[in-house]
Design a protein around this motif. Structure first.
Motif, short mmCIF file in Angstrom:
data_model
loop_
_atom_site.label_atom_id
_atom_site.label_comp_id
_atom_site.label_asym_id
_atom_site.label_seq_id
_atom_site.Cartn_x
_atom_site.Cartn_y
_atom_site.Cartn_z
N ILE A 98 32.55 -104.15 -101.67
CA ILE A 98 33.49 -103.58 -100.68
C ILE A 98 33.96 -104.72 -99.79
O ILE A 98 33.18 -105.39 -99.14
N VAL A 99 35.27 -104.93 -99.78
CA VAL A 99 35.88 -105.98 -98.97
C VAL A 99 37.00 -105.37 -98.16
O VAL A 99 37.86 -104.68 -98.69
N LEU A 100 36.98 -105.62 -96.87
CA LEU A 100 38.02 -105.13 -95.99
C LEU A 100 38.81 -106.33 -95.50
O LEU A 100 38.32 -107.14 -94.75
N ASP A 101 40.04 -106.45 -95.97
CA ASP A 101 40.88 -107.58 -95.62
C ASP A 101 42.06 -107.09 -94.79
O ASP A 101 43.04 -106.57 -95.34
N ILE A 102 41.95 -107.23 -93.48
CA ILE A 102 43.01 -106.78 -92.59
C ILE A 102 43.71 -108.01 -92.05
O ILE A 102 43.10 -108.88 -91.43
N GLN A 103 44.99 -108.09 -92.31
CA GLN A 103 45.78 -109.23 -91.84
C GLN A 103 46.86 -108.72 -90.90
O GLN A 103 47.53 -107.75 -91.17
N PHE A 104 47.01 -109.42 -89.82
CA PHE A 104 48.03 -109.05 -88.83
C PHE A 104 49.20 -109.99 -88.90
O PHE A 104 49.15 -111.11 -89.07
#
Length: 104
Positions: A98-104
């Motif tokens: 599980i990888v959560l990649d949040i980019q702004f």
């Protein structure tokens, strides 16, 4: 309970959650052999709270529409519990992927 008391108790519980988070993070970061025990206790507490809150409501449902078909009510309750357990099991099995990649 008055509104002031409810706000104070809510803030107190939120602060204790942050204290627990800091303690859990510190213990988990510095001791690798305790991590499975911390996860086990945390999961047990979540299950305890969920079952203590949900089980009485499930046993004594107040909705008249649901009481008309007790078998359907029973199946719906158990389906909800099984879906919840299944989601927790899938998260436990695939936690490394599980990888959560949040980019702004």
């Amino acid at each position: 309970m008055s509104v002031k008391q409810a706000i104070v108790y809510n803030l107190l519980s939120a602060l204790m959650a942050y204290v627990g988070m800091v303690i859990g993070t510190a213990v988990g970061q510095y001791t690798d052999n305790l991590t499975p025990w911390i996860f086990a206790v945390t999961a047990g507490m979540f299950l305890y709270v969920a079952l203590v809150d949900m089980l009485p409501e499930m046993l004594h449902g107040n909705s008249e529409e649901l009481q008309e078909c007790p078998l359907g009510y029973f199946l719906l309750q158990n389906l909800g519990l099984l879906v919840g357990f299944g989601i927790m099991l899938l998260i436990a099995i695939f936690e490394d992927k599980i990888v959560l990649d949040i980019q702004f």
